[in-house]
Write an enzyme that holds these catalytic residues in place. Structure first.
Site, mmCIF file in Angstrom:
data_model
loop_
_atom_site.group_PDB
_atom_site.id
_atom_site.type_symbol
_atom_site.label_atom_id
_atom_site.label_comp_id
_atom_site.label_asym_id
_atom_site.label_seq_id
_atom_site.Cartn_x
_atom_site.Cartn_y
_atom_site.Cartn_z
ATOM 1 C CG HIS A 62 -0.230 0.116 2.512
ATOM 2 N ND1 HIS A 62 0.451 -0.919 3.099
ATOM 3 C CD2 HIS A 62 -0.082 1.171 3.344
ATOM 4 C CE1 HIS A 62 0.983 -0.534 4.228
ATOM 5 N NE2 HIS A 62 0.687 0.741 4.410
ATOM 6 C CG ASP A 74 1.843 4.862 4.678
ATOM 7 O OD1 ASP A 74 1.217 3.790 4.587
ATOM 8 O OD2 ASP A 74 2.871 4.992 5.381
ATOM 9 C CG HIS A 89 5.201 0.619 2.858
ATOM 10 N ND1 HIS A 89 4.851 1.887 2.424
ATOM 11 C CD2 HIS A 89 4.487 0.423 3.996
ATOM 12 C CE1 HIS A 89 3.985 2.424 3.273
ATOM 13 N NE2 HIS A 89 3.738 1.544 4.241
ATOM 14 N NE ARG A 116 6.860 -5.894 12.154
ATOM 15 C CZ ARG A 116 6.449 -4.692 11.786
ATOM 16 N NH1 ARG A 116 5.328 -4.199 12.312
ATOM 17 N NH2 ARG A 116 7.132 -3.995 10.893
#
Length: 308
Positions: free
Chosen positions: A217, A219, A275, A285
């Site tokens: 996508h 941002d 990214h 995470r």
């Protein structure tokens, strides 16, 4: 989130005014608008994801977890996404990805990891991605979101402290200054924007579309207000989780940033920096996505400790 920069989005808080009671502030409304990625973006980037993950070509580790770097930069050609925008004092003079390991201390990163763990313990999504947004109060819960500040009103113990918010603000301000310096913009023309949020990812299968952080996508497309995106990692790749690397999609090769406790990664938010985050295989995470805009109409204030 970045995880993906996905979307947004830790008891009663005791009185902290030297015994003086303060007027109770109403908690902000929590928008349940998709916070990670719109359904339209899913449809578009599902195709991109297939292409990206099945194409022949290399995978370059831009910054490995074992390398400590004061500043590592990869410049890219700016897209035309910024051409028609009026924010001349804020638009990037160049476009790039930057990684810094000494901007935030390990102690600060561990402190913020604790904030994330305490807050997310009050909720948590059914799928592999959960968020906590201290600005709006949005907290993943099951397949939807709740307002963490509403939850805190019914509790007797203290979950968040003033020190938590101080560390959060200090770290945000340092990242703000680093982005302004790196991209040649006036700090006063650069504003914090939404969604800015803690994220926790694990290997649970997706329960809703909001859990699908692995779609490539942009941002600026996904969120609209973003001009600069930053991520502060609160856990380390290869030590606390496997998978979950941050991957920039480039024509020649894909480039990865391996998360590391205290590592800050930031980049221009346009289509020059497509990214995604690869799926986690195991472990957890943690990260904070801190986003900035050139548009003062999209600015948000720093979060503050809410008292009874």
């Amino acid at each position: 989130m970045t995880g993906k920069s996905s979307s947004p989005s830790k008891a009663p808080v005791s009185k902290r005014n030297g015994g003086k009671s303060s007027e109770k502030k109403s908690a902000p409304e929590v928008s349940l608008t998709p916070l990670y990625v719109s359904s339209v973006a899913v449809a578009i980037f599902a195709v991109l994801y297939y292409i990206v993950t099945t194409q022949e070509g290399g995978l370059e580790t831009f910054v490995p977890v074992g390398l400590t770097t004061n500043r590592k930069i990869h410049e890219v050609t700016c897209s035309k996404d910024y051409d028609k925008e009026p924010f001349k004092d804020c638009k990037p003079k160049r476009c790039a990805r930057v990684v810094m390991d000494n901007l935030v201390t390990e102690s600060e990163a561990r402190h913020l990891r604790g904030v994330a763990e305490r807050g997310l313990a009050l909720g948590g999504g059914d799928g592999g991605a959960s968020i906590l947004d201290l600005h709006s109060g949005a907290l993943s819960k099951g397949k939807s979101f709740i307002n963490v500040y509403k939850v805190l009103e019914s509790m007797s113990e203290t979950v968040f402290t003033e020190d938590d918010f101080r560390v959060y603000r200090d770290v945000k301000s340092r990242i703000h200054q680093a982005i302004a310096k790196e991209f040649g913009v006036k700090p006063s023309a650069l504003f914090l924007t939404k969604p800015t949020f803690f994220s926790r990812m694990n290997s649970k299968p997706a329960s809703t579309v909001h859990d699908e952080y692995w779609h490539p996508h942009i941002d600026k497309v996904t969120y609209g207000s973003f001009h600069y995106t930053s991520l502060l990692y609160l856990s380390s790749y290869g030590h606390e989780f496997s998978g979950g690397r941050f991957i920039f999609v480039d024509k020649d090769t894909n480039r990865t940033v391996e998360p590391r406790l205290g590592r800050v990664s930031f980049f221009t938010s346009g289509s020059e920096n497509l990214h995604f985050v690869e799926k986690l295989k195991e472990g957890e995470r943690f990260a904070i996505t801190i986003s900035f805009t050139c548009d003062p109409a999209q600015a948000i204030n720093d979060p503050v400790l809410r008292t009874e």
